[in-house]
Design an enzyme around this catalytic site. Structure first.
Site, PDB file in Angstrom:
ATOM      1  N   VAL A   1      11.876  -3.982   3.787  1.00  0.00           N
ATOM      2  CA  VAL A   1      11.792  -4.390   5.054  1.00  0.00           C
ATOM      3  C   VAL A   1      11.311  -2.961   5.472  1.00  0.00           C
ATOM      4  CG1 VAL A   1      11.882  -5.437   7.261  1.00  0.00           C
ATOM      5  CG2 VAL A   1      11.997  -7.056   5.415  1.00  0.00           C
TER       6      VAL A   1
ATOM      7  N   GLY B   1       7.573   1.228   4.425  1.00  0.00           N
ATOM      8  CA  GLY B   1       6.111   2.257   5.267  1.00  0.00           C
ATOM      9  C   GLY B   1       5.688   1.532   3.853  1.00  0.00           C
TER      10      GLY B   1
ATOM     11  N   LYS C   1       0.640  -0.908  -0.361  1.00  0.00           N
ATOM     12  CA  LYS C   1       0.236  -0.129  -0.190  1.00  0.00           C
ATOM     13  C   LYS C   1       0.655   0.958   0.150  1.00  0.00           C
ATOM     14  CE  LYS C   1       0.556   0.742   4.184  1.00  0.00           C
ATOM     15  NZ  LYS C   1       1.534   1.984   4.987  1.00  0.00           N
TER      16      LYS C   1
ATOM     17  N   ASP D   1      -1.803  -2.025  10.112  1.00  0.00           N
ATOM     18  CA  ASP D   1      -1.790  -1.888   9.023  1.00  0.00           C
ATOM     19  C   ASP D   1      -2.566  -3.130   8.081  1.00  0.00           C
ATOM     20  OD1 ASP D   1      -1.335   0.619   8.506  1.00  0.00           O
ATOM     21  OD2 ASP D   1       0.813  -0.082   7.619  1.00  0.00           O
TER      22      ASP D   1
HETATM   23  C1  LIG Z   1       2.865   4.037   9.584  1.00  0.00           C
HETATM   24  C2  LIG Z   1       1.201   3.399   8.967  1.00  0.00           C
HETATM   25  O1  LIG Z   1       2.267   2.402   8.006  1.00  0.00           O
HETATM   26  C3  LIG Z   1       0.891   3.915   8.315  1.00  0.00           C
HETATM   27  O2  LIG Z   1      -0.208   3.170   7.544  1.00  0.00           O
HETATM   28  C4  LIG Z   1       1.175   2.706   9.961  1.00  0.00           C
HETATM   29  O3  LIG Z   1      -0.272   3.771  11.043  1.00  0.00           O
HETATM   30  C5  LIG Z   1       1.665   1.422  10.505  1.00  0.00           C
HETATM   31  O4  LIG Z   1       0.666   0.123  10.933  1.00  0.00           O
HETATM   32  P1  LIG Z   1       1.569  -0.787  11.715  1.00  0.00           P
HETATM   33  O5  LIG Z   1       3.504  -1.419  11.250  1.00  0.00           O
HETATM   34  O6  LIG Z   1       1.025  -2.167  11.412  1.00  0.00           O
HETATM   35  O7  LIG Z   1       2.155  -0.650  13.462  1.00  0.00           O
HETATM   36  P2  LIG Z   1       1.359  -1.546  14.656  1.00  0.00           P
HETATM   37  O8  LIG Z   1       2.635  -2.980  14.718  1.00  0.00           O
HETATM   38  O9  LIG Z   1       0.262  -1.103  14.542  1.00  0.00           O
HETATM   39  O10 LIG Z   1       2.357  -0.647  15.903  1.00  0.00           O
HETATM   40  C6  LIG Z   1       3.579  -0.769  15.386  1.00  0.00           C
HETATM   41  C7  LIG Z   1       4.356   0.473  16.736  1.00  0.00           C
HETATM   42  O11 LIG Z   1       3.954   2.432  15.986  1.00  0.00           O
HETATM   43  C8  LIG Z   1       3.305   3.141  17.309  1.00  0.00           C
HETATM   44  N1  LIG Z   1       2.031   2.876  16.046  1.00  0.00           N
HETATM   45  C9  LIG Z   1       0.814   2.074  15.470  1.00  0.00           C
HETATM   46  C10 LIG Z   1       0.027   3.090  14.563  1.00  0.00           C
HETATM   47  C11 LIG Z   1      -0.758   4.356  15.221  1.00  0.00           C
HETATM   48  N2  LIG Z   1      -1.625   4.832  15.053  1.00  0.00           N
HETATM   49  N3  LIG Z   1       0.093   5.022  16.841  1.00  0.00           N
HETATM   50  C12 LIG Z   1       1.590   3.981  16.544  1.00  0.00           C
HETATM   51  O12 LIG Z   1       1.886   4.838  17.901  1.00  0.00           O
HETATM   52  C13 LIG Z   1       3.123   2.065  18.240  1.00  0.00           C
HETATM   53  O13 LIG Z   1       4.304   2.666  19.052  1.00  0.00           O
HETATM   54  C14 LIG Z   1       3.077   0.728  17.823  1.00  0.00           C
HETATM   55  O14 LIG Z   1       3.845  -0.373  18.853  1.00  0.00           O
HETATM   56  N1  LIG Z   2       5.961 -10.924   7.411  1.00  0.00           N
HETATM   57  C1  LIG Z   2       6.684  -9.556   7.493  1.00  0.00           C
HETATM   58  N2  LIG Z   2       7.753  -8.909   6.708  1.00  0.00           N
HETATM   59  C2  LIG Z   2       8.563  -8.971   7.192  1.00  0.00           C
HETATM   60  N3  LIG Z   2       9.054  -8.148   8.163  1.00  0.00           N
HETATM   61  C3  LIG Z   2       8.294  -8.135   9.393  1.00  0.00           C
HETATM   62  C4  LIG Z   2       7.536  -9.487   8.838  1.00  0.00           C
HETATM   63  N4  LIG Z   2       6.976  -9.873  10.439  1.00  0.00           N
HETATM   64  C5  LIG Z   2       7.613  -9.143  10.958  1.00  0.00           C
HETATM   65  N5  LIG Z   2       8.472  -8.519  10.438  1.00  0.00           N
HETATM   66  C6  LIG Z   2       9.263  -7.490  11.809  1.00  0.00           C
HETATM   67  O1  LIG Z   2       8.494  -5.691  10.802  1.00  0.00           O
HETATM   68  C7  LIG Z   2       9.417  -5.354  11.043  1.00  0.00           C
HETATM   69  C8  LIG Z   2       8.528  -3.734  10.366  1.00  0.00           C
HETATM   70  O2  LIG Z   2       8.398  -4.594   8.481  1.00  0.00           O
HETATM   71  P1  LIG Z   2       7.506  -3.716   7.650  1.00  0.00           P
HETATM   72  O3  LIG Z   2       8.178  -4.562   6.209  1.00  0.00           O
HETATM   73  O4  LIG Z   2       6.161  -4.889   7.805  1.00  0.00           O
HETATM   74  O5  LIG Z   2       7.528  -3.094   7.636  1.00  0.00           O
HETATM   75  P2  LIG Z   2       7.087  -1.681   6.852  1.00  0.00           P
HETATM   76  O6  LIG Z   2       6.995  -1.903   5.433  1.00  0.00           O
HETATM   77  O7  LIG Z   2       7.741  -0.202   7.033  1.00  0.00           O
HETATM   78  O8  LIG Z   2       5.195  -1.517   7.555  1.00  0.00           O
HETATM   79  P3  LIG Z   2       4.717  -0.380   7.621  1.00  0.00           P
HETATM   80  O9  LIG Z   2       4.394   0.346   7.069  1.00  0.00           O
HETATM   81  O10 LIG Z   2       3.474  -1.547   8.334  1.00  0.00           O
HETATM   82  O11 LIG Z   2       5.029   0.528   9.114  1.00  0.00           O
HETATM   83  C9  LIG Z   2      10.637  -5.426   9.868  1.00  0.00           C
HETATM   84  O12 LIG Z   2      11.670  -5.192  10.190  1.00  0.00           O
HETATM   85  C10 LIG Z   2      10.657  -6.831  11.220  1.00  0.00           C
HETATM   86  O13 LIG Z   2      11.954  -6.863  11.844  1.00  0.00           O
END
Ligand SMILES: C[C@](O)(CO)[C@H](O)COP(=O)(O)OP(=O)(O)OC[C@H]1O[C@@H](n2ccc(N)nc2=O)[C@H](O)[C@@H]1O
Ligand SMILES: Nc1ncnc2c1ncn2[C@@H]1O[C@H](COP(=O)(O)OP(=O)(O)OP(=O)(O)O)[C@@H](O)[C@H]1O
Length: 363
Positions: free
Chosen positions: A104, A107, A10, A152
């Site tokens: 990884v 975002g 996304k 997310d």
């Molecule tokens: C930044 C975004 O990617 C925007 O789409 C999302 O808000 C992040 O979603 P995500 O990776 O699924 O996040 P989660 O695994 O639920 O949360 C990870 C950590 O991010 C922070 N967190 C996340 C979502 C939110 N609305 N407020 C927060 O403060 C919290 O510290 C939480 O412990």
């Molecule tokens: N299926 C997975 N694939 C990749 N990383 C994972 C997975 N499950 C847990 N993780 C952990 O989550 C962390 C964040 O990875 P992810 O790829 O979801 O980040 P992101 O793209 O920034 O996601 P978001 O947009 O939700 O913040 C990684 O550093 C890894 O340790």
């Protein structure tokens, strides 16, 4: 049996960060849009005698938590499969393989998408067995499990253009924006989402007690923060409604593209840019590379950081403009991926890659 599905990612078309909540999360409002770039997730499930189930997770990428790295329980896909087996009381040997193609910590919600993809694949595995076929979860149950795994994750059970509120886990399908050429810039740095939220708090929260140099702190009151959320909600609502409203389209604008143009005209922003561009000064210039071109018709309709980064994206009117942006990134030594936004119908119709059955298996 095994089922392989595309785990699409996304982008966020606007993201407003609101007040921090008692549970440690932040209220937010965002417009999620699914994109065709994807990882591949394969799930296979076989019945086991007795009630003991096993769960194994492999990946081609050592950064993905897996059975081999000893922390598979941290993996989003592992978590949702384990929860589903618990809730449905199914005893099975399940293996999950994640073929990582997306970054990884990018975002792009790739890890979150892996969880939703694993759930879709697991469901297909279960429904193919008569003994498990009746054990399916309802739509609301799946959204609840998804929200327990990450903020997310639920959006990937909807797909297309999705409104996210609450902590991002409360999702509503919106009318689909038209598919558009999209270029993802994939910088080498990874951004930790919790750290980006902490940086936001540090920038906008006054330290307790009198402190010298207070002028350096900006204060965003609870009320102002809530209003930021409402502002984005109003912008999204009016932009989505524009083709049907009494508003007169500016001459020469294409009605089919209008919701995206209308969104851009409302001035949508990603609040994370304010903190993440400070922490990672290499990222701001990449947004300019995505946005600008020497010829106006090749400029991005919109360019921004996705989520908390580090990936950025540009949306373009034509394939030629997207190719030109890809070329500009290559010239600057920045890795990129040319793709397109994915409306809901296509998201679901193209998700399953294959489903195989072992020889001799009877449905
Ligand atoms: C930044 C975004 O990617 C925007 O789409 C999302 O808000 C992040 O979603 P995500 O990776 O699924 O996040 P989660 O695994 O639920 O949360 C990870 C950590 O991010 C922070 N967190 C996340 C979502 C939110 N609305 N407020 C927060 O403060 C919290 O510290 C939480 O412990
Ligand atoms: N299926 C997975 N694939 C990749 N990383 C994972 C997975 N499950 C847990 N993780 C952990 O989550 C962390 C964040 O990875 P992810 O790829 O979801 O980040 P992101 O793209 O920034 O996601 P978001 O947009 O939700 O913040 C990684 O550093 C890894 O340790």
């Amino acid at each position: 049996m095994s089922t392989t599905v595309r785990s699409y990612c996304k982008i966020n078309l606007g993201l407003a960060i609101g007040p921090s909540r008692a549970d440690g999360y932040h209220a937010l409002t965002t417009l999620y849009q699914t994109v065709a770039a994807h990882d591949l997730v394969t799930v296979s499930a076989a019945p086991v005698a007795g009630r003991k189930r096993t769960l194994t997770l492999t990946s081609n990428d050592a950064r993905v938590p897996s059975t081999a790295t000893g922390d598979a329980e941290r993996n989003t896909a592992y978590k949702i499969v384990e929860k589903t087996l618990q809730v449905t009381e199914i005893a099975a040997d399940v293996t999950i393989h994640i073929e990582k193609r997306l970054p990884v910590q990018g975002g792009l919600g790739a890890g979150s998408a892996n969880a939703a993809a694993a759930l879709v694949a697991l469901e297909r595995e279960l429904s193919a067995r008569p003994e498990w076929a009746a054990a399916g979860l309802s739509g609301p149950e799946k959204l609840l499990l998804a929200s327990e795994v990450g903020s997310d994750v639920p959006l990937f059970l909807i797909g297309g253009s999705v409104l996210g509120v609450g902590r991002g886990e409360e999702v509503y399908p919106l009318p689909d924006l038209p598919a558009m050429p999209c270029v993802l810039a994939l910088p080498e740095v990874g951004v930790s989402t919790p750290q980006a939220f902490r940086d936001w708090d540090a920038l906008y929260t006054l330290p307790a007690g009198p402190a010298p140099g207070m002028a350096f702190y900006k204060k965003l009151t609870h009320l102002q923060a809530s209003d930021k959320l409402s502002q984005l909600s109003r912008a999204l609502a009016s932009a989505m409604c524009e083709p049907h409203s009494s508003g007169v389209l500016p001459v020469g604008e294409d009605l089919a593209e209008n919701p995206v143009l209308a969104l851009v005209r409302t001035g949508i922003e990603n609040d994370f840019e304010e903190v993440v561009f400070r922490q990672h000064p290499s990222l701001g210039p990449i947004k300019r590379i995505l946005a600008d071109s020497s010829s106006p018709e090749q400029s991005a309709l919109y360019a921004a950081l996705s989520g908390s980064g580090s990936a950025l994206f540009g949306l373009y009117r034509t394939e030629a403009a997207a190719k030109a942006a890809e070329q500009r990134l290559t010239e600057h030594g920045i890795r990129s991926l040319r793709t397109e936004t994915l409306p809901r119908g296509q998201y679901w119709s193209s998700m399953v890659v294959e489903q195989s059955t072992p020889p001799g298996h009877k449905f």
